[in-house]
Design a protein around this motif. Sequence first.
Motif, PDB file in Angstrom:
ATOM      1  N   UNK A 431       0.833  -1.196   0.000  1.00 37.27           N
ATOM      2  CA  UNK A 431       0.000   0.000   0.000  1.00 37.27           C
ATOM      3  C   UNK A 431       0.870   1.250   0.000  1.00 37.27           C
ATOM      4  N   UNK A 432       0.436   2.249  -0.751  1.00 31.06           N
ATOM      5  CA  UNK A 432       1.139   3.527  -0.828  1.00 31.06           C
ATOM      6  C   UNK A 432       0.437   4.530   0.082  1.00 31.06           C
ATOM      7  N   UNK A 433       1.223   5.253   0.872  1.00 29.45           N
ATOM      8  CA  UNK A 433       0.619   6.221   1.773  1.00 29.45           C
ATOM      9  C   UNK A 433       1.662   7.068   2.476  1.00 29.45           C
ATOM     10  N   UNK A 434       1.216   7.837   3.474  1.00 30.94           N
ATOM     11  CA  UNK A 434       2.116   8.684   4.252  1.00 30.94           C
ATOM     12  C   UNK A 434       1.564   8.862   5.656  1.00 30.94           C
ATOM     13  N   UNK A 435       2.382   9.453   6.528  1.00 27.97           N
ATOM     14  CA  UNK A 435       2.005   9.705   7.926  1.00 27.97           C
ATOM     15  C   UNK A 435       2.151  11.196   8.188  1.00 27.97           C
ATOM     16  N   UNK A 436       1.126  11.806   8.800  1.00 25.53           N
ATOM     17  CA  UNK A 436       1.225  13.245   9.085  1.00 25.53           C
ATOM     18  C   UNK A 436       1.901  13.482  10.435  1.00 25.53           C
ATOM     19  N   UNK A 437       1.990  14.745  10.826  1.00 23.53           N
ATOM     20  CA  UNK A 437       2.713  15.110  12.050  1.00 23.53           C
ATOM     21  C   UNK A 437       2.042  14.612  13.315  1.00 23.53           C
ATOM     22  N   UNK A 438       0.760  14.311  13.223  1.00 23.15           N
ATOM     23  CA  UNK A 438       0.036  13.799  14.389  1.00 23.15           C
ATOM     24  C   UNK A 438       0.046  12.278  14.458  1.00 23.15           C
ATOM     25  N   UNK A 439       0.704  11.635  13.497  1.00 31.11           N
ATOM     26  CA  UNK A 439       0.761  10.176  13.489  1.00 31.11           C
ATOM     27  C   UNK A 439      -0.381   9.520  12.760  1.00 31.11           C
ATOM     28  N   UNK A 440      -1.244  10.315  12.118  1.00 29.99           N
ATOM     29  CA  UNK A 440      -2.333   9.743  11.316  1.00 29.99           C
ATOM     30  C   UNK A 440      -1.777   9.193  10.010  1.00 29.99           C
ATOM     31  N   UNK A 441      -2.227   8.001   9.653  1.00 27.63           N
ATOM     32  CA  UNK A 441      -1.739   7.337   8.442  1.00 27.63           C
ATOM     33  C   UNK A 441      -2.784   7.480   7.342  1.00 27.63           C
ATOM     34  N   UNK A 442      -2.330   7.820   6.141  1.00 28.07           N
ATOM     35  CA  UNK A 442      -3.209   8.024   5.004  1.00 28.07           C
ATOM     36  C   UNK A 442      -2.813   7.076   3.877  1.00 28.07           C
ATOM     37  N   UNK A 443      -3.792   6.360   3.328  1.00 26.22           N
ATOM     38  CA  UNK A 443      -3.547   5.437   2.220  1.00 26.22           C
ATOM     39  C   UNK A 443      -3.896   6.135   0.907  1.00 26.22           C
ATOM     40  N   UNK A 444      -2.971   6.075  -0.043  1.00 27.60           N
ATOM     41  CA  UNK A 444      -3.208   6.618  -1.380  1.00 27.60           C
ATOM     42  C   UNK A 444      -3.792   5.545  -2.283  1.00 27.60           C
ATOM     43  N   UNK A 445      -3.242   4.338  -2.207  1.00 25.04           N
ATOM     44  CA  UNK A 445      -3.731   3.235  -3.033  1.00 25.04           C
ATOM     45  C   UNK A 445      -2.788   2.051  -2.961  1.00 25.04           C
ATOM     46  N   UNK A 446      -3.159   0.974  -3.644  1.00 26.67           N
ATOM     47  CA  UNK A 446      -2.307  -0.204  -3.721  1.00 26.67           C
ATOM     48  C   UNK A 446      -1.215   0.017  -4.758  1.00 26.67           C
ATOM     49  N   UNK A 447       0.011  -0.359  -4.433  1.00 26.21           N
ATOM     50  CA  UNK A 447       1.116  -0.185  -5.377  1.00 26.21           C
ATOM     51  C   UNK A 447       0.824  -0.909  -6.695  1.00 26.21           C
TER      52      UNK A 447
END
Length: 557
Positions: A431-447
């Motif tokens: 899975x492609x995603x990122x983590x913000x400054x508060x530790x919330x994880x966001x998914x963009x999509x499947x690689x």
Amino acid sequence: MSFKIRAFILFFAFCICNIAGNGGNFDENTKLWGNCVPELHNSETSIAHMALSAMKKNGAKVAQINADTGKQLKYKDLFEITVRVAQNLQNRGYKPKQMFGFMVKNSEAVAALMFAAFAMGAIPDMCSVTLGKEDLAPIFERSKPSVIFCDVEFYDLVRESLREAGSNAKIFTLNGEKGDSESVEALFQKTGKETRFIPTKVDGINDVAIKMCSSGTTGTSKGVLLSHAALISGILRTKVVDTNSVILNMNSIDWITSLIALLLATFNGAKRVITEKPYTPEWQLQLIEKYKISFLITPPYQMVSNLKSGLLSKKKLSSIRLQLVCGTKVPFDALNEYNSYLTNGSAVNSYGTSEMASFLTIDYPKSGKDTIGKLLNGLNLKIIDENGNRVGIDMDGEIYVKSSYKFIGYHGRNDLTREVIDDEGFYRTGDIGHVDRDGNIFIVGRAKDLLKYCSKKFAPSDIESFLIKSPDIENVCVTGIPDDLAGDIPVALVVRKTNSRISENDIYQMVANQFPDHYKLRAGVFFVNSIPRNNAGKILRRQAQDIALSCAKGRCE
């Protein structure tokens, strides 16, 4: 180490974590996210030990209600049947570490059969009820089961698959007998030794507890081998139910979410409502209202289907305290709309994998953001970019996770195991995603699902989440038509709502007006009767692409 010493260590670590925590416990130097609170359980404990202890403690409470028949089973009865099945199987000569195949729906006896297998150190081999002989026979050939438990309706398929695999495994059938099968009720007979039963001792970290099905959304389903310690750890970090919870379990037991529901209910002495009937909005909402369901796990398509059914009301959903939505990306607007009906609880995004044995994140308490939540206890996470480097806050890349206990691997496929476990022991989620400054994880999509049109990448789920909001669209899948020059040319498969007159051009223009140029559905929009999904609700992307290719060649059904 005594309990008091371990408890002190846990408290001390908790204080350190909270003092040092900065945006989800992110270490700028190592570029790792993690929850440093240690897990407080004995890694040598087995699933059977945990389950049987909980059954004894909650003996008089209702463990299970079969919504199809109304029959109730108390924890003391579940304990008794579990022990009898284990002892009767032992008396017939079955041993620890043997594979016990399961091809069953959500019927009354399944829980006792699975706990009996755990109790005698055998390995439940969970086979999807959607498999055909071409898939089932190779599974049996690799796993070499000693016993098969199957619903009587699957007997012919199981017998033929065993024959093709060269196996003489004994078949026990549920809900009747057929051919050379024997009813599972033969295993419910008294042994006279029930009070002296002791579960088989296991190596919690290294012994295989169960073989689960992976989702198989991009190809053939794989056999996921999980240890006792990994499963127990996964359940203990998922602190979402208690002894008063009423859990709805609609999916067949071969999927990890159903196993989680079973173990969560049993370990906590909660009540579990089961059904063999397939999901429909009418049936799910009827069960929620009738049994006052407080907790359930659903794929996004069920939540969206409930919204589109026109049957929702605050009264029907008033008992829900928490609904975990997982499996694929959830349309954020749809999630917010659904939550407007939940007056006493929340529906939240969650994220997990079969390989990691349970949930990795839960957005609870609800953050109000389009996030899958923060990392749960006992896990570490890193984000790896296209160049193989770790990246930091708010930077996209592939998500890698690591739990306290290793993923044993894919059954008979060491090559695939090596592909998903890196040198540091992290599991590659895909899975492609990122983590913000508060530790919330966001998914963009499947690689593997990302489309690349003229060198520009994008997630098809972005278009799907947008289109599914239309009252004219029942279901949708976006995939790509391969092209030597352009890469992936976007195409949409759409199931229209009954009596809808929305056209292909309407949908094309909706996407063209909402998204950048490379998102345009240049390969077309095709109306179909259904979108291929597995029985956990995930879109089978490879099958969907085959349908799109046929449609593009003028052979769309």
